[in-house]
Enzyme design. Structure first.
Site, PDB file in Angstrom:
ATOM      1  N   LYS A  45      31.035  28.901  30.498  1.00 61.60           N
ATOM      2  CA  LYS A  45      30.328  27.791  29.842  1.00 61.60           C
ATOM      3  C   LYS A  45      30.322  27.854  28.304  1.00 61.60           C
ATOM      4  CE  LYS A  45      29.684  25.490  32.501  1.00 61.60           C
ATOM      5  NZ  LYS A  45      30.877  24.917  33.223  1.00 61.60           N
ATOM      6  N   TRP A  73      43.957  24.660  35.626  1.00 60.95           N
ATOM      7  CA  TRP A  73      44.048  25.970  36.281  1.00 60.95           C
ATOM      8  C   TRP A  73      45.499  26.329  36.626  1.00 60.95           C
ATOM      9  CZ3 TRP A  73      41.564  21.838  38.756  1.00 60.95           C
ATOM     10  CH2 TRP A  73      42.193  21.332  39.899  1.00 60.95           C
ATOM     11  N   TRP A  78      43.480  31.325  35.473  1.00 59.15           N
ATOM     12  CA  TRP A  78      42.536  32.444  35.317  1.00 59.15           C
ATOM     13  C   TRP A  78      43.132  33.706  35.938  1.00 59.15           C
ATOM     14  CZ3 TRP A  78      40.372  27.684  34.856  1.00 59.15           C
ATOM     15  CH2 TRP A  78      39.267  27.557  34.009  1.00 59.15           C
ATOM     16  N   HIS A 100      37.496  35.372  32.319  1.00 59.79           N
ATOM     17  CA  HIS A 100      36.058  35.556  32.046  1.00 59.79           C
ATOM     18  C   HIS A 100      35.705  37.043  32.166  1.00 59.79           C
ATOM     19  CE1 HIS A 100      35.140  31.377  31.842  1.00 59.79           C
ATOM     20  NE2 HIS A 100      35.061  31.117  33.118  1.00 59.79           N
ATOM     21  N   SER A 130      23.862  25.218  30.104  1.00 62.28           N
ATOM     22  CA  SER A 130      25.088  24.689  30.716  1.00 62.28           C
ATOM     23  C   SER A 130      25.380  25.418  32.038  1.00 62.28           C
ATOM     24  CB  SER A 130      26.250  24.871  29.735  1.00 62.28           C
ATOM     25  OG  SER A 130      27.452  24.421  30.288  1.00 62.28           O
ATOM     26  N   PHE A 221      35.712  15.191  23.508  1.00 60.27           N
ATOM     27  CA  PHE A 221      34.910  15.199  24.739  1.00 60.27           C
ATOM     28  C   PHE A 221      35.094  13.900  25.538  1.00 60.27           C
ATOM     29  CE2 PHE A 221      31.054  14.441  27.177  1.00 60.27           C
ATOM     30  CZ  PHE A 221      30.926  15.640  27.863  1.00 60.27           C
ATOM     31  N   MET A 224      38.550  14.001  27.177  1.00 57.88           N
ATOM     32  CA  MET A 224      38.658  15.048  28.210  1.00 57.88           C
ATOM     33  C   MET A 224      37.794  14.741  29.426  1.00 57.88           C
ATOM     34  SD  MET A 224      38.934  18.661  26.194  1.00 57.88           S
ATOM     35  CE  MET A 224      38.617  19.605  27.673  1.00 57.88           C
ATOM     36  N   LYS A 250      27.575  17.358  28.751  1.00 63.05           N
ATOM     37  CA  LYS A 250      27.126  16.712  27.515  1.00 63.05           C
ATOM     38  C   LYS A 250      28.043  17.043  26.336  1.00 63.05           C
ATOM     39  CE  LYS A 250      22.191  16.051  28.047  1.00 63.05           C
ATOM     40  NZ  LYS A 250      20.880  16.423  27.496  1.00 63.05           N
ATOM     41  N   GLY A 251      28.488  18.290  26.282  1.00 64.95           N
ATOM     42  CA  GLY A 251      29.427  18.684  25.230  1.00 64.95           C
ATOM     43  C   GLY A 251      28.849  18.649  23.833  1.00 64.95           C
TER      44      GLY A 251
HETATM   45  P1  A3P Z   1      27.811  21.406  28.608  1.00 66.45           P
HETATM   46  O1  A3P Z   1      27.461  21.786  30.003  1.00 66.45           O
HETATM   47  O2  A3P Z   1      26.813  21.909  27.590  1.00 66.45           O
HETATM   48  O3  A3P Z   1      28.112  19.955  28.430  1.00 66.45           O
HETATM   49  P2  A3P Z   1      33.519  26.004  30.174  1.00 66.45           P
HETATM   50  O4  A3P Z   1      34.786  25.224  30.038  1.00 66.45           O
HETATM   51  O5  A3P Z   1      33.569  27.352  29.522  1.00 66.45           O
HETATM   52  O6  A3P Z   1      33.043  26.026  31.579  1.00 66.45           O
HETATM   53  O7  A3P Z   1      32.420  25.238  29.318  1.00 66.45           O
HETATM   54  C1  A3P Z   1      31.943  23.976  29.715  1.00 66.45           C
HETATM   55  C2  A3P Z   1      31.120  23.410  28.578  1.00 66.45           C
HETATM   56  O8  A3P Z   1      32.018  22.987  27.515  1.00 66.45           O
HETATM   57  C3  A3P Z   1      30.355  22.179  29.020  1.00 66.45           C
HETATM   58  O9  A3P Z   1      29.169  22.176  28.218  1.00 66.45           O
HETATM   59  C4  A3P Z   1      31.332  21.064  28.615  1.00 66.45           C
HETATM   60  O10 A3P Z   1      30.742  19.804  28.505  1.00 66.45           O
HETATM   61  C5  A3P Z   1      31.809  21.607  27.269  1.00 66.45           C
HETATM   62  N1  A3P Z   1      33.056  20.986  26.811  1.00 66.45           N
HETATM   63  C6  A3P Z   1      34.229  20.891  27.477  1.00 66.45           C
HETATM   64  N2  A3P Z   1      35.121  20.192  26.751  1.00 66.45           N
HETATM   65  C7  A3P Z   1      34.511  19.855  25.599  1.00 66.45           C
HETATM   66  C8  A3P Z   1      34.912  19.093  24.440  1.00 66.45           C
HETATM   67  N3  A3P Z   1      36.098  18.545  24.336  1.00 66.45           N
HETATM   68  N4  A3P Z   1      34.003  18.938  23.441  1.00 66.45           N
HETATM   69  C9  A3P Z   1      32.770  19.478  23.538  1.00 66.45           C
HETATM   70  N5  A3P Z   1      32.330  20.192  24.613  1.00 66.45           N
HETATM   71  C10 A3P Z   1      33.190  20.369  25.628  1.00 66.45           C
END
Ligand code: A3P
Length: 293
Positions: A45, A73, A78, A100, A130, A221, A224, A250-251
């Site tokens: 996260k 993936w 991973w 991770h 998150s 965000f 994506m 939320k990002g």
């Molecule tokens: P939130 O749950 O706070 O929205 P991971 O990829 O390590 O699992 O992390 C996921 C987190 O990164 C999520 O956070 C996700 O929304 C955020 N995220 C993924 N892509 C993003 C982007 N382009 N800009 C900002 N945040 C992003």
């Protein structure tokens, strides 16, 4: 493979058995990295998917074709997942490998390699929030009744993938021992262009301004979260309950302020100070005041 309720314990850390087995974790530990490999290392996260997209776009010179047709993936697999061995392919560009795993597990393999490591960290309050919502979404992670209950486990390091504190400190301390680039989720937010330029310099990938424009655009965000290759909507509802939460949730930086009560945040700060007292890392907790701790 289901194993949704199975927990694997490896190197003293819990891992979801749906994604990992003793064999896949051991394979990761002994993996032979090649010169040119790029490793994205993160605690869950922390913006892993964002970095996977950025690297995919860098090596596609900003062309979104690969990013929008191949799941993340597959293009940036991973290392510790059961499917890794069959998925990792030699292609035109470097092999981009995600992990991770904590540094303790991977240092022996990495130390004798010429792989480049990108470590992406995120402020732990946002990581915890998150991660809590991700537990609701992912059926291969344990259930927690409430955020305070989850945060307590998180602060004690008793969650899957182990302690955030140990993960971040462990990798950061390795920065002199191999080719490691440390960056934060908040850096990406504050100045994506500058972060991209720094990353490209580290990777030895010169980029034209137009290419950087395209990378910046396609890893936003809003873009994506609509891309099924990264937003997890390809994963069946038996494994991820998309009604409970969204993967691209939320990002933002500082969402913890909407979820942690004042006393919970103060308790978090106290534990943070204790556990990070031997480390000079600074974190940005919110972009409004960009206050570093
Ligand atoms: P939130 O749950 O706070 O929205 P991971 O990829 O390590 O699992 O992390 C996921 C987190 O990164 C999520 O956070 C996700 O929304 C955020 N995220 C993924 N892509 C993003 C982007 N382009 N800009 C900002 N945040 C992003």
């Amino acid at each position: 493979m289901d194993r949704l309720d199975v927990t694997e314990c490896f190197a003293g850390i819990q891992f979801p058995g749906h994604l990992h087995t003793e064999q896949s974790l051991q394979y990761a530990k002994e993996f032979r990295f090649k010169e040119g490999d790029i490793v994205i290392a993160t605690y869950p996260k922390s913006g892993t998917t964002w970095m996977q997209e950025i690297l995919t776009l860098i090596y596609s010179q900003g062309d979104p074709e690969v990013a929008t047709t191949i799941p993340n993936w597959v293009r940036t697999p991973w290392l510790e997942h059961t499917y890794f061995k069959e998925t990792l392919k030699d292609g035109e560009g470097p092999r981009i490998i995600t992990t991770h795993l904590p540094s303790e597990v991977l240092v022996p393999a990495l130390q004798n390699s010429k792989a480049k490591v990108i470590y992406l960290a995120r402020n732990p309050k946002d990581v915890a929030v998150s991660y809590y919502f991700f537990h609701k979404l992912a059926k291969f992670l344990p259930d927690f009744d409430s955020l305070p209950e989850f945060v307590e486990h998180f602060l004690e390091g008793k969650v899957h993938y182990g302690s955030w504190f140990q993960h971040v400190k462990g990798w950061y301390m390795q920065r002199m021992n191999f080719d490691l680039f440390y960056i934060t989720y908040e850096d990406l937010h504050k100045d994506l262009r500058r972060s991209l330029k720094k990353l490209c310099r580290f990777l030895g990938c010169p980029m034209y301004s137009k290419e950087l424009d395209n990378i910046e655009h396609h890893c936003r965000f809003e873009i994506m979260s609509q891309n099924p290759m990264v937003n997890c909507t390809l994963i069946s509802s038996e494994i991820m309950d998309h009604n409970k939460s969204k993967f691209m949730r939320k990002g933002v930086v500082g969402d913890w302020q909407n979820h942690l009560k004042e006393e919970e945040s103060a308790h978090f700060d106290k534990v943070f100070q204790e556990k990070m007292s031997d480390c000079d890392l600074q974190f940005v907790w919110s972009l409004e005041n960009s206050e570093d701790t």
